[in-house]
Design a protein around this motif. Structure first.
Motif, PDB file in Angstrom:
ATOM      1  N   LEU A  20       3.404  -9.345   3.213  1.00  0.00           N
ATOM      2  CA  LEU A  20       2.946  -8.175   3.955  1.00  0.00           C
ATOM      3  C   LEU A  20       3.322  -6.934   3.152  1.00  0.00           C
ATOM      4  CD1 LEU A  20       4.054  -9.274   7.560  1.00  0.00           C
ATOM      5  CD2 LEU A  20       1.850  -9.593   6.449  1.00  0.00           C
ATOM      6  N   GLY A  21       2.322  -6.327   2.508  1.00  0.00           N
ATOM      7  CA  GLY A  21       2.558  -5.161   1.667  1.00  0.00           C
ATOM      8  C   GLY A  21       2.464  -5.508   0.197  1.00  0.00           C
ATOM      9  N   GLU A  69      -2.745  -5.813   2.077  1.00  0.00           N
ATOM     10  CA  GLU A  69      -2.568  -4.413   1.696  1.00  0.00           C
ATOM     11  C   GLU A  69      -3.637  -3.560   2.367  1.00  0.00           C
ATOM     12  OE1 GLU A  69      -1.436  -1.063   0.818  1.00  0.00           O
ATOM     13  OE2 GLU A  69      -0.191  -2.624  -0.112  1.00  0.00           O
ATOM     14  N   PHE A  70      -3.212  -2.527   3.088  1.00  0.00           N
ATOM     15  CA  PHE A  70      -4.167  -1.703   3.829  1.00  0.00           C
ATOM     16  C   PHE A  70      -4.747  -0.564   2.986  1.00  0.00           C
ATOM     17  CE2 PHE A  70      -0.733   1.280   4.118  1.00  0.00           C
ATOM     18  CZ  PHE A  70      -1.336   2.503   4.357  1.00  0.00           C
ATOM     19  N   ASN A  71      -4.059  -0.188   1.892  1.00  0.00           N
ATOM     20  CA  ASN A  71      -4.503   0.929   1.063  1.00  0.00           C
ATOM     21  C   ASN A  71      -5.483   0.422   0.003  1.00  0.00           C
ATOM     22  OD1 ASN A  71      -4.554   2.814  -1.218  1.00  0.00           O
ATOM     23  ND2 ASN A  71      -2.934   3.925  -0.140  1.00  0.00           N
ATOM     24  N   HIS A 110      -5.291  -4.024   7.740  1.00  0.00           N
ATOM     25  CA  HIS A 110      -4.015  -3.881   8.436  1.00  0.00           C
ATOM     26  C   HIS A 110      -3.496  -5.255   8.879  1.00  0.00           C
ATOM     27  CE1 HIS A 110      -3.948   0.534   8.669  1.00  0.00           C
ATOM     28  NE2 HIS A 110      -5.263   0.439   8.764  1.00  0.00           N
ATOM     29  N   SER A 111      -2.196  -5.430   8.769  1.00  0.00           N
ATOM     30  CA  SER A 111      -1.582  -6.723   9.071  1.00  0.00           C
ATOM     31  C   SER A 111      -1.875  -7.190  10.492  1.00  0.00           C
ATOM     32  CB  SER A 111      -0.070  -6.646   8.853  1.00  0.00           C
ATOM     33  OG  SER A 111       0.498  -5.573   9.597  1.00  0.00           O
ATOM     34  N   PHE A 148       7.012 -12.906   3.166  1.00  0.00           N
ATOM     35  CA  PHE A 148       7.779 -11.790   2.611  1.00  0.00           C
ATOM     36  C   PHE A 148       7.307 -10.505   3.261  1.00  0.00           C
ATOM     37  CE2 PHE A 148       8.578  -8.757  -1.087  1.00  0.00           C
ATOM     38  CZ  PHE A 148       9.936  -8.624  -0.781  1.00  0.00           C
ATOM     39  N   LEU A 149       8.206  -9.829   3.974  1.00  0.00           N
ATOM     40  CA  LEU A 149       7.885  -8.592   4.674  1.00  0.00           C
ATOM     41  C   LEU A 149       8.347  -7.401   3.846  1.00  0.00           C
ATOM     42  CD1 LEU A 149       9.056 -10.841   6.940  1.00  0.00           C
ATOM     43  CD2 LEU A 149       8.210  -9.077   8.484  1.00  0.00           C
TER      44      LEU A 149
END
Length: 266
Positions: A115-116, A140-142, A168-169, A189-190
């Motif tokens: 996540l990320g 990844e939201f970006n 978005h997650s 993995f956060l």
């Protein structure tokens, strides 16, 4: 008389300005909040304006020019050197990266969720340790970050194991089973928005994506901190937790990672 008065004012102004600059420099060096404000708001914005490109694009350029194609270790080393010497960036970094490596190796996962993604640093660290046919899904939201991460992951030569999911997650996690054919997650993995750690962990449980023995690893639990996640995970009898003390990436600021092993529902 007037000239002396003007000189006195000018001298006072200069001395005052020097004292302010000294105080600001000292604050930036000793206060993590001031340091991050200087790095992320002031210095980065000025550099972006002058160079007409983002910090993330500069990281990609550095990797493109200096890393050995197809060599993930070279890409990681290139990013670490740039972010420790030139511009700070929110990768997991080399110190905490060793903790991530250790837990990935111990878990030996077949299906991983990150996540990320950011620029792909931790995705590369994880992917390079995965066994054949294992896969990593990273959210990844970006859009800019996702695009840059894709290029860096390709340079590292691990793109066959990594799938970037843009969005978005909270929207993607419920789609993992049907759309992305994920039965269970072995390792998560956060490392995204800290306020999403707790709700996304709950969402993973609700969607039935965790099995007995699934491992969650959360970064930055001290700085900037994820208090709601820590409260939830440490007071939940379905998780067994371990804290790994370390430092914030590329700094000497105290930080830590939290490992949570899912014990399964009763």
């Amino acid at each position: 008389m007037i000239e002396n008065y003007i000189v006195t004012i000018l001298v006072s102004f200069v001395i005052g300005s020097i004292l302010v600059v000294v105080a600001l420099v000292k604050l930036v060096k000793t206060n993590i909040h001031a340091t991050m404000f200087w790095n992320e708001i002031v210095l980065e914005k000025i550099t972006n304006f002058v160079m007409d490109q983002s910090k993330e694009q500069r990281i990609l350029n550095t990797v493109s020019y200096n890393a050995i194609k197809g060599n993930p270790e070279s890409v990681l080393d290139c990013i670490d050197k740039y972010c420790s010497k030139s511009e700070w960036a929110m990768n997991v970094g080399d110190e905490k990266g060793l903790i991530l490596d250790k837990i990935v190796e111990e878990t030996n996962p077949s299906v991983v969720l990150e996540l990320g993604t950011y620029c792909g640093y931790s995705a590369i660290r994880i992917a390079r340790l995965l066994k054949p046919k294992a896969r990593l899904l990273t959210i990844e939201f970006n859009p800019e970050f996702a695009s840059i991460a894709k290029e860096i992951i390709e340079i590292a030569g691990v793109n066959d194991k990594v799938t970037i999911l843009e969005g978005h997650s909270e929207d993607i996690i419920p789609q993992l089973k049907k759309k992305y054919e994920v039965e269970k997650l072995d390792f998560v993995f956060l490392d995204h928005w800290k306020e999403r750690y707790a709700p996304d962990t709950i969402l993973l449980e609700e969607c039935g994506l965790l099995r007995k023995g699934s491992v969650l690893l959360a970064d930055n639990i001290i700085y900037p901190g994820a208090p709601e996640f820590i409260k939830y995970i440490r007071n939940n009898k379905h998780f067994e937790c371990t804290t790994f003390l370390s430092h914030l990436e590329y700094m000497k600021v105290e930080d830590a990672m939290e490992k949570a092993v899912y014990l399964g529902p009763e």
